[in-house]
Each structure stands twice: as C-alpha cells, then as structure tokens.
Design an enzyme around this catalytic site. Structure first.
Site, short mmCIF file in Angstrom:
data_model
loop_
_atom_site.label_atom_id
_atom_site.label_comp_id
_atom_site.label_asym_id
_atom_site.label_seq_id
_atom_site.Cartn_x
_atom_site.Cartn_y
_atom_site.Cartn_z
N ASP A 1 45.14 50.29 -14.96
CA ASP A 1 45.10 50.26 -16.42
C ASP A 1 44.22 51.39 -16.90
O ASP A 1 43.37 51.89 -16.15
CB ASP A 1 44.56 48.91 -16.93
CG ASP A 1 45.02 48.60 -18.34
OD1 ASP A 1 44.69 49.40 -19.26
OD2 ASP A 1 45.72 47.61 -18.54
N ALA B 247 39.04 46.36 -18.34
CA ALA B 247 38.67 45.08 -18.93
C ALA B 247 38.34 44.07 -17.84
O ALA B 247 38.81 44.17 -16.71
CB ALA B 247 39.82 44.56 -19.79
N VAL C 2 52.41 49.88 -25.28
CA VAL C 2 51.82 49.37 -26.53
C VAL C 2 52.66 48.15 -26.93
O VAL C 2 53.86 48.30 -27.18
CB VAL C 2 51.86 50.44 -27.64
CG1 VAL C 2 51.26 49.87 -28.92
CG2 VAL C 2 51.11 51.70 -27.20
N TYR D 173 59.85 49.11 -31.63
CA TYR D 173 59.32 48.45 -30.43
C TYR D 173 60.48 47.88 -29.59
O TYR D 173 60.57 48.11 -28.37
CB TYR D 173 58.37 47.34 -30.88
CG TYR D 173 57.89 46.38 -29.82
CD1 TYR D 173 57.17 46.83 -28.73
CD2 TYR D 173 58.13 45.01 -29.94
CE1 TYR D 173 56.71 45.94 -27.77
CE2 TYR D 173 57.67 44.11 -29.00
CZ TYR D 173 56.96 44.58 -27.90
OH TYR D 173 56.51 43.70 -26.96
#
Ligand code: 15L
Length: 270
Positions: free
Chosen positions: A31, A35, A78, A140
């Site tokens: 990534d 995180a 995204v 999207y």
C-alpha cells in the site's frame, strides 16, 4: 497459499490481511501508506508483511510482492467518484499493471475488487445476475467495468483465473435501508475472498459481494457454487433501521443497484 493484497491498508485490505491469515494463508500486502491493522486484529507481524510503496509507479516493489504468489487480491484504487482521468488511472491503468505483472511472473489467480457500481444503473426489477450488461452509474463504475473487461482479456489471452467481485456495502454493520440488501460484513468478505483463492477451478467469474441478507436481490448462486458460504445477515438491524421514517432518498435509492450513485454529480470527488 501465498496471497498478496494490493491496497492492504484500506478498510477491506486490513480486514483481509488479518482474516486470510487466520484462515491459514501466508499473506503479504502492499500500500502507499502504512496504516495500522484493525483494532480487532492487533498483529505484531504487520510491519514485516506489508510493503509501503505505490504500485502505480514502483515497478520493483510491485514485482517483488507479486512474484511467487499463488493469488493476488487487487484492491488498490480510489474507492469513490473522481474526475474521469483519475478513474481511468486508478482502476484501468493500475489493474493493467497488476495483471501484466501477474502474467510476467506466472501468478495463476487474481481476485479483483470491482463494485456494484459497474452495473449501478441496472433497475431493480428482478434478481440481479452476472448476465446483466455493464451499466455504470458514475465514472467510478466506468473504471470498474473497464477493469473487469481487462480481467476478462487476461483470462482469455493468458489463462489467468480471475474473480471480479462486485462488492456491495462493506461496513461493520448496515446503516441504511439500502444496506439491508447490499451489506457485506467483514467476516463474509474474508469468506468470499478465501473461497475465490481456494476453489480448485475458478475460471473467469463475476460474483456479487454481499452477505446472506434476507432482503438481498443480487444473485449469490455463482459465488456459493465456488464455496462461498456467507454467515451474516443484515436483517439483525432491520427493526432499528426501519424504525425511522422512509425518506424520498431511501425510495429513490431502491430503484437502482447503485442507489444514490445514480444521482450524484459525475466526476466530483466526495
Ligand atoms: C462502493 O463501491 C464504494 O466503494 C462504497 O463507498 C459504497 O458506496 C458501496 O460501493 C455501496 O454501494 O454501498
């Protein structure tokens, strides 16, 4: 099996990093950001299992995490509306980079995180099957539908087995009337991806990613045939959600697969 997850630090990625490991797989991730694992899965191996790099540009890192894997779970993107150019970049170009690296490295299987928004403008008339035409509701969804087409091409040309998961509403719990039908629980997300990774013969499959929701109207038969056995049902929250009066937005959301995405402005990030 050795499984590599792109987009490993996102909500679905962190869930799969932990859940697929608990299912017995050797799981690596990549990534752009580092995180932390979810609170529910405090994990001392996280740092050594995740590579921090951008798969859109870092050729060496992408090659390193893909080489030797039995399956790639491609989540990186995204996950909402963007301008058109970004949609093409984040869904089509990135997916092409992953598929091309899989081809070069001989990785036999890919699980692609598509979305219900690839067919979001399909009206709610009857059971939603994998036979409906691509019918995006935003840029999207256009990106997801085009990336599904790329997956199909790499299956037909190069024999890579692919599952395109048209994921519904991945949430800890359903929070709206629509989600009573479209919810995918974290535990069922793990079960679905695990089934795609371990089923002996995957071929090319388009599957809907939802839990065993009482109010579901998306066809789970093809996923069940591959071994997906969902255990959760949004109905547990139905009384609480239905206790609030139905709004005009709720009514409109129920008309199409994609809910409010059919009405939001095109190309405007949320
Ligand atoms: C998606 O694909 C989005 O990533 C997510 O934010 C939700 O909007 C979901 O679909 C949904 O349809 O509920």
């Amino acid at each position: 099996m050795r499984v590599t997850i792109t987009g490993a630090a996102g909500d679905i990625g962190r869930t799969l990093m932990a859940g697929l490991r608990e299912a017995g797989h050797d799981v690596r991730g990549i990534d752009r950001v580092a995180a932390e694992p979810t609170d529910a899965h405090a994990d001392h191996t996280w740092g050594e299992r995740i590579t921090v790099a951008d798969i859109g540009t870092a050729d060496d890192a992408l090659e390193a995490v893909i080489s030797g894997a039995d399956a790639i779970v491609h989540l990186a993107a995204v996950p909402h509306e963007t301008d058109f150019e970004t949609a093409i970049d984040t869904h089509v170009r990135l997916t092409h980079r992953v598929l091309e690296q899989c081809r070069a490295a001989g990785v036999p299987r890919v699980v692609y995180a598509s979305s219900n928004h690839a067919v979001g403008f399909t009206p709610r008339t009857e059971l939603l099957t994998d036979q409906v035409r691509p019918r995006p509701d935003m840029y999207y969804g256009v990106g997801k539908a085009a990336a599904e087409a790329l997956c199909s091409l790499f299956h037909d040309r190069h024999g890579i087995e692919v599952a395109c998961l048209r994921i519904g509403s991945f949430l800890e719990r359903p929070t709206s009337r629509r989600a009573l039908s479209t919810w995918l629980s974290p535990a069922d997300a793990v079960r679905l991806v695990d089934a795609c990774v371990t089923t002996p013969r995957l071929g090319f499959a388009v599957l809907y990613g939802i839990s065993a929701n009482t109010r579901a109207w998306w066809d789970l038969a093809p996923a069940r045939a591959l071994g997906y056995a969902p255990q959760d049902d949004a109905e547990r929250w139905a009384a609480e959600i239905l206790a609030t009066p139905e709004t005009e937005q709720d009514r409109l959301d129920a008309e199409h697969v994609g809910g409010e995405f059919t009405r939001l402005p095109l190309g405007v990030p949320r």
